[in-house]
Design an enzyme around this catalytic site. Structure first.
Site, PDB file in Angstrom:
ATOM      1  N   GLY B 196      12.167  46.986  25.471  1.00 29.20           N
ATOM      2  CA  GLY B 196      12.807  46.227  24.403  1.00 29.20           C
ATOM      3  C   GLY B 196      12.319  44.808  24.291  1.00 29.20           C
ATOM      4  O   GLY B 196      11.204  44.495  24.692  1.00 29.20           O
ATOM      5  N   LEU B 222      10.679  53.755  20.670  1.00 22.87           N
ATOM      6  CA  LEU B 222       9.899  52.571  20.999  1.00 22.87           C
ATOM      7  C   LEU B 222       9.743  52.461  22.515  1.00 22.87           C
ATOM      8  O   LEU B 222      10.705  52.596  23.245  1.00 22.87           O
ATOM      9  CB  LEU B 222      10.639  51.337  20.476  1.00 22.87           C
ATOM     10  N   ASP B 223       8.550  52.182  22.967  1.00 27.09           N
ATOM     11  CA  ASP B 223       8.288  51.899  24.382  1.00 27.09           C
ATOM     12  C   ASP B 223       8.494  53.116  25.270  1.00 27.09           C
ATOM     13  O   ASP B 223       8.552  52.985  26.494  1.00 27.09           O
ATOM     14  CB  ASP B 223       9.166  50.749  24.916  1.00 27.09           C
ATOM     15  N   GLU B 224       8.625  54.309  24.690  1.00 22.39           N
ATOM     16  CA  GLU B 224       8.846  55.466  25.537  1.00 22.39           C
ATOM     17  C   GLU B 224       7.776  56.539  25.362  1.00 22.39           C
ATOM     18  O   GLU B 224       7.924  57.652  25.834  1.00 22.39           O
ATOM     19  CB  GLU B 224      10.247  56.038  25.294  1.00 22.39           C
TER      20      GLU B 224
END
Lengths: 279, 279, 279, 279
Positions: B196, B222-224
């Site tokens: 995040g 997001l970001d995964e």
């Protein structure tokens, strides 16, 4: 009948090598559990390592693989089992201690048959772990005599590898030659920086910002054999040579253990003065 | 007639896959210049990447390989050529600047077709390198409208990859879905730590001793997405969040460039939420 | 009247140095915002760096500090401002490109006054960023003449540092002497390993598992000056010398930038052939 | 009369602190052998650590320093001597083995007074080194009862630190509170990534390319205390969760040893949920 083995192949490169090897395996109903190849293009040399499983006769496999490959190909089928090793040490306990603890708890993939010391400093530690320790004093002996005495002990154990776990004496070429590709040493510098004695003192004097350690085969000149593993750690101006040695000891024992793991799993080919390693 | 290509295979595992593939290549007189396989044992899935050379018809090769493999096998033959890419940026210049310099001097293995910014901060830098810059302001627009406008520009260039070189807006699932396995992002933390916003501030507050960056595909949250490359750098109590961000920028641009190199050389398989990478 | 400055002190060690310096600062109502000392015990040498703030007269401070310290003490009060630098380059763009982008976006803590090249390969890149580029061809000139011509350009800019951003020519001792402790070089190996030409080729031939780069002052013999920063990256048998060079370029530019940051913030003391660095 | 000690000061920041402390030392003819200060600017907090030597009365020094500083200043004068520690373990031998070897050869800067295990797996190893081992079985006991029993053993040794050398049970807040800033744990992940159980399994499932370990104080929630040291190692898609655990064990033992060295040399301040470390 084998169930699991490592197949190692080294030969001059030509088209169809993977096909030829894999067709023998397919025909013999052998599984490839893991497989890796490498071609050194400069010298057109092919290296292959396969982890295989199935019910097969080792000599039949060897025969068939050799038959399908160029005449000078080097082929090995190595059953999965722990290696037999002998350690050589001087006074420093960190590498020996680390290996003894790994050994005791089944994390070494080898059986430590014996420890030979040119000092008796580490006798007590070794014997705590019920491993025979041979104190072979070098005083009053020529280097050659000393090495003959150690070789006699080593040979009585028929080890697959000899590990110099901070053995601080130079070895004669005859000794080294006798155990070609079998002696693994940990050198306390990031080779080829600081070859020779007192590398941490040299590093301190040169003012480097990173120090390291190198595990390598001893095949020729001291500190110039094929490198298996290296690692480093940061230092700064406030680190004395003694501090660097302390930091370096942690690197040394980890690098040595990592190199031994690679060697004991038959992942390392010696390729002239370098290594090919299938991790 | 192709001369050099990458052959990528993904299929359920079974005995003889290497044999089957290598016999097609042997029969077609195609050389294997480099070869690597991997089996994910948990899910019995086989991945193979070969760099091949010779005179061969691409569709003939594809047909024959597919014919010899299980029905659902995924097979690709990718001729060696530079990828076409579009970059998306916001305000930070370090990743963009790094990619532009590599691109100009032929070190990117890709052609940067265009740069899209949701701010115009990086327009001047981009245009210095004679690359078209599209300022697509998001103000007064829904996220969906903004993305549609960007997608229109992207699609006009038919890129093989979209690189988020510090594009600081969250993307809608539809946008992400449209470009599945094609969007590569650089996240300024050592994922999954500090997912995040403001990861350096989070790292500072947590008092970590190492920070990092992560390049990954954007396929879902997001970001995964599947991680391609990560790297780290040491920090200490005296580093403010701002210092950490400065140190981190160096890590970010190097990690992004390394991930792009791997992707553009077709070394990366997406395997569910992970990657298989043949380096 | 200064508001912010760095105070640097180097002197033979004796009791009370911190007390003496801090009492001058206290008396002059100057704040210590950051402070670090180091004593090299072997040679009883004291180094101190303080970031100070307040309203003070620079020459008064200098006078009072010198007055309280041993006669031969070296004391500097350096106002916080960007350094003036000149870059010297040959053909490789990675370090120059990196520095130009940092410079343009205010992340260099220096102004690049000019770039001098012994080839004109990097003229276009430099001029994109509105920095003057001087092509000083060395063909048909003695090394001495060539250096005189470059020195003339350098001196016209009165730089505080000269940065060899992959300048691939050896410099004469007179040139080096003239700019003592002012020339910073990036060497493409992990010094002292692989001194001299073609370090990646040397690394490849030696079969090392880690390569690196070193930023250092050029004060004497090539590649033997005081080291400021070093970093490394892993390689393996599959990396050609050319691959290693590619990986190494990323390390080089980051190490050079890190060393420049340290130097430009006046964090680096040269201590004989080593450095003392207050990070 | 002390000869060598560490002086630790923590207080709200104000002008003249270095001057005030150094004038007391100068007046008492005490040498500063090493000195470091840090100000956390966000919260205006000053930390100072000095290694001092000379002939001095400890309580006189303490009195005079306290007298010159703000009322709430925390001041400690710690004579140079080995710390007394108690280890807590479960079944894994790598950290314990490493600490026992270091201890035996005088490299730990502490005396291991006792080892407490909630399993008896490591009794034999511990006793080889002539250290008392207490098997405190948790079966049939509440967590509180179990901890009370362990606390009784711990308190009988009056240790300065309690080291959780792979103690795999969660501790109640009362236990943790009782030994505030005295319990050091090694967690097998790169915190804050993979908090909680089975971090290597989590890392495997997430497909990270780097794993790590974290040594930290246990002051509150599990795995959330102030971090002392962290380190990492690269992994790839071919590493199973089990392989990662094997690689991780080497990182864990080195990180724990490094954190203990820092703590035992009184280099670590706890600053809310973070640490200030003077290396």
């Amino acid at each position: 009948m084998q169930e699991k083995a490592v197949l190692l192949i080294e030969t001059e490169d030509e088209r169809g090598l993977v096909y030829k090897v894999s067709s023998v395996l397919y025909e013999m109903q052998i599984n490839i559990d893991q497989n890796a190849e490498f071609v050194e293009k400069d010298i057109k040399r092919f290296f292959m390592r396969s982890e295989i499983s199935g019910k097969f006769d080792e000599s039949e496999l060897l025969f068939k693989i050799k038959n399908t490959l160029p005449e000078k190909a080097i082929v090995k089928v190595i059953p999965l089992k722990k290696k037999r090793i002998v350690l050589m040490v001087t006074k420093e306990p960190h590498c020996l201690g680390d290996l003894l603890v790994r050994h005791k708890f089944g994390e070494l993939n080898a059986t430590i048959e014996a420890v030979i010391g040119n000092h008796d400093t580490l006798k007590e530690l070794t014997e705590k772990f019920n491993i025979p320790f041979y104190f072979v004093d070098h005083s009053g002996m020529s280097r050659h005599e000393h090495e003959e005495k150690m070789a006699e002990i080593i040979d009585s154990y028929k080890p697959e590898y000899i590990v110099l776990a901070k053995f601080m004496r130079v070895l004669n070429p005859e000794f080294v030659k006798k155990y070609e590709n079998k002696i693994i040493n940990i050198h306390h510098s990031f080779l080829p920086a600081f070859i020779g004695a007192k590398p941490y003192q040299q590093a301190y004097e040169r003012g480097v910002k990173i120090i390291g350690a190198t595990a390598h085969f001893v095949n020729n000149n001291l500190d110039e054999g094929p490198i298996i593993a290296q690692s480093v750690i940061s230092v700064d101006h406030s680190d004395s040579a003694e501090n660097m040695a302390g930091l370096g000891r942690d690197v040394e024992k980890i690098v040595l253990a990592r190199a031994l793991k690679l060697a004991f799993e038959d992942r390392v080919f010696v390729n002239r003065n370098k290594t090919v390693i299938f991790e």
